[in-house]
Design an enzyme around this catalytic site. Structure first.
Site, PDB file in Angstrom:
ATOM      1  CE  LYS A 186      -3.359 -15.098 -42.133  1.00 21.27           C
ATOM      2  NZ  LYS A 186      -4.010 -16.135 -41.237  1.00 21.27           N
ATOM      3  N   PRO A 187      -0.960 -12.751 -39.006  1.00 19.23           N
ATOM      4  CG  PRO A 187      -1.782 -12.012 -36.951  1.00 19.23           C
ATOM      5  CD  PRO A 187      -1.559 -11.571 -38.375  1.00 19.23           C
ATOM      6  CD  GLU A 231      10.631 -22.945 -40.389  1.00 19.25           C
ATOM      7  OE1 GLU A 231       9.727 -23.813 -40.292  1.00 19.25           O
ATOM      8  OE2 GLU A 231      11.134 -22.364 -39.428  1.00 19.25           O
ATOM      9  CB  SER A 247       0.998 -27.284 -43.265  1.00 17.93           C
ATOM     10  OG  SER A 247       0.168 -26.698 -44.256  1.00 17.93           O
ATOM     11  CB  CYS A 274       9.241 -26.300 -38.137  1.00 16.75           C
ATOM     12  SG  CYS A 274       7.687 -25.520 -38.611  1.00 16.75           S
TER      13      CYS A 274
END
Length: 513
Positions: free
Chosen positions: A174-175, A246, A225, A280
């Protein structure tokens, strides 16, 4: 303009669509479906049917599919690059990095999967298991759900599917709804390379689609997030399925007094501004020892002024592209304004750039402290606050004064000293005289501490996390009855206790009544 896509899971027409825009121009470049929970469940069901045959293939056979995919990716690199730039708004060079990463990932996991997932023979010192043959084996989890972010639509989305597939799982990806087109292109790649049907699928949609994937997959790999990551972890805990997260970062860079300032400035700018600071692992705060602070800031300011930003064109057209995620532009502006209100100075940039796309000028801040949002909260944009510290001890204290712990960097000529400092930093990854290059070292684990996540990418655990462990013990020479078996024999247990005393060194044997 990209081809308009209106697909749901499985390719059926949908009534609800999400518009995908080009952040650098504002133009709509495609539409994708907002898949329902039922459509996600259908995709998972197809993946479950396909996965056993995929898992039954030996590692060499799966590696052959990866070889085809790697060749396809490189032969279609222009198309892939164009699409990443179009839906993400990043500089073309940043898009090329994503292709290089995935080409390397196909090669790495094709070569390493067999050894990393091989059976492991176990030896025991216990005399009570003499004659047993023992080993562990790795078993695919089943269907891995990957929820990808918008900042790297190939590298951090499809890139996570590669080791999961190498471990024998089926994958449903799921992008992000802001950058879904690259994932659909990878689904086309799988079809054109002859991958088994439904082993790799893409479902597009917003948050509810991702939630449905968490509710149905056997493992969830989430990048995003920290706030959303907590929700994913909580739901995975309710279902008792594993997950890997992540999450956010507030990565720090320390410049020691003996550092080469030329190297320090180049590493700092690359770490802070590559991909527009929307990673990130972006350098989001810098601590400089006082003896070199002024010289470092002067050179950094000069180099910042040379950075170009704007609508990406060909190679070399811009260094920093657009802000991909619309709300992120407001976050960046808020962090800069907050810093200025609290006494920081803007040396370069400091404001949004004119449209029609979403841009923020590369921004250099000084006179900052930990009372400012730009030093404590994830900014995720092309800004860089720089702080003077008295010495390395103060730098270490300030680096660790964060709820995040993804990555950090130390720049210094004395690598022995830099290494000692690096090992005191509370971060899952630390680079010395480098920034972010460790991400291309697929044999090296990459994961965060504290609020930056759970689990790792890359390294042995980067593929083993997609498996469950089974332990097997075989009694090769079974007797009719062992000493410890029911009905209990007192003399047998006296013998067992004498054996325990002999093996484990008690001074006096127990006297049993």
């Amino acid at each position: 303009m990209a081809e308009i896509r209106t697909l749901t899971a499985g390719g059926a027409p949908a009534d609800t669509h999400i518009a995908v825009d080009n952040p650098a121009t504002g133009a709509v470049v495609g539409h994708v479906s907002d898949a329902t929970a039922q459509e996600v469940a259908q995709a998972i069901a197809r993946a479950r049917r396909a996965q056993p045959d995929w898992a039954a293939l030996d590692a060499r056979s799966r590696a052959e599919y990866f070889t085809r995919a790697r060749r396809w990716l490189l032969s279609h690199r222009q198309e892939v690059t164009d699409l990443i730039v179009e839906e993400n708004g990043k500089a073309r060079e940043d898009a090329i990095v994503e292709i290089v990463y995935c080409a390397g990932a196909f090669a790495h996991w094709a070569k390493r999967a067999r050894r990393l997932l091989a059976e492991t023979r176990i030896r025991s010192l216990s005399p009570f298991v003499l004659g047993r043959s023992m080993y562990t084996r790795r078993v695919p989890l089943g269907v891995v759900g990957v929820i990808g972010p918008w900042n790297n639509p190939l590298l951090n989305s499809f890139g996570d599917a590669i080791p999961a597939l190498a471990a024998g799982n089926a994958v449903v990806l799921k992008p992000s709804e802001h950058t879904p087109l690259t994932a659909l292109l990878m689904e086309r790649m799988a079809h054109e390379c002859g991958w088994p049907e439904d082993v790799f699928q893409v479902v597009t949609g917003a948050g509810a689609t991702g939630q449905a994937l968490v509710d149905t997959a056997d493992f969830v790999m989430f990048t995003g997030s920290t706030k959303t990551g907590r929700l994913v972890a909580a739901r995975a805990g309710e279902r008792l399925i594993p997950c890997s997260l992540e999450l956010g970062g507030k990565d720090a860079l320390v410049v020691l007094a003996d550092a080469s300032l030329e190297r320090a400035v180049n590493v700092t700018i690359q770490g802070a501004l590559s991909n527009g600071g929307q990673m990130c692992t972006s350098v989001e705060r810098v601590y400089v020892e006082e003896p070199v602070y002024d010289a470092f800031v002067d050179l950094l300011r000069e180099r910042f002024q040379q950075v170009t930003s704007g609508q990406p064109g060909g190679l070399g057209s811009v260094d920093v592209g657009a802000m991909t995620f619309p709300p992120q532009l407001a976050t960046v502006e808020d962090h800069v304004d907050d810093a200025v209100r609290k006494g920081a100075r803007v040396l370069v940039g400091g404001r949004p750039a004119p449209g029609p796309g979403r841009f923020f000028t590369p921004t250099l801040l000084v006179d900052v402290d930990h009372g400012m949002k730009c030093m404590r909260e994830e900014t995720f944009g092309p800004t860089l606050p720089v702080m003077k510290v008295a010495d390395a001890e103060e730098a270490v204290r300030l680096v660790n004064d964060s709820s995040y712990g993804l990555q950090a960097t130390v720049i210094g000529a004395n690598t022995k000293r830099a290494r000692r400092l690096a090992e005191r930093l509370q971060a899952g990854c630390v680079t010395i005289n480098d920034a972010q290059t460790n991400y291309m070292a697929l044999g090296l684990p990459m994961g965060g501490w504290k609020d930056s996540g759970l689990g790792v990418r890359h390294g042995a655990e980067g593929i083993r996390k997609y498996t469950k462990l089974q332990a097997v013990s075989i009694n090769r020479f079974p007797l009719r009855r062992d000493l410890h078996m029911i009905p209990y024999d007192p003399s047998a247990y006296r013998l067992i206790l004498r054996l325990v005393d002999f093996m484990y060194g008690t001074r006096r044997p127990h006297r049993e009544q």
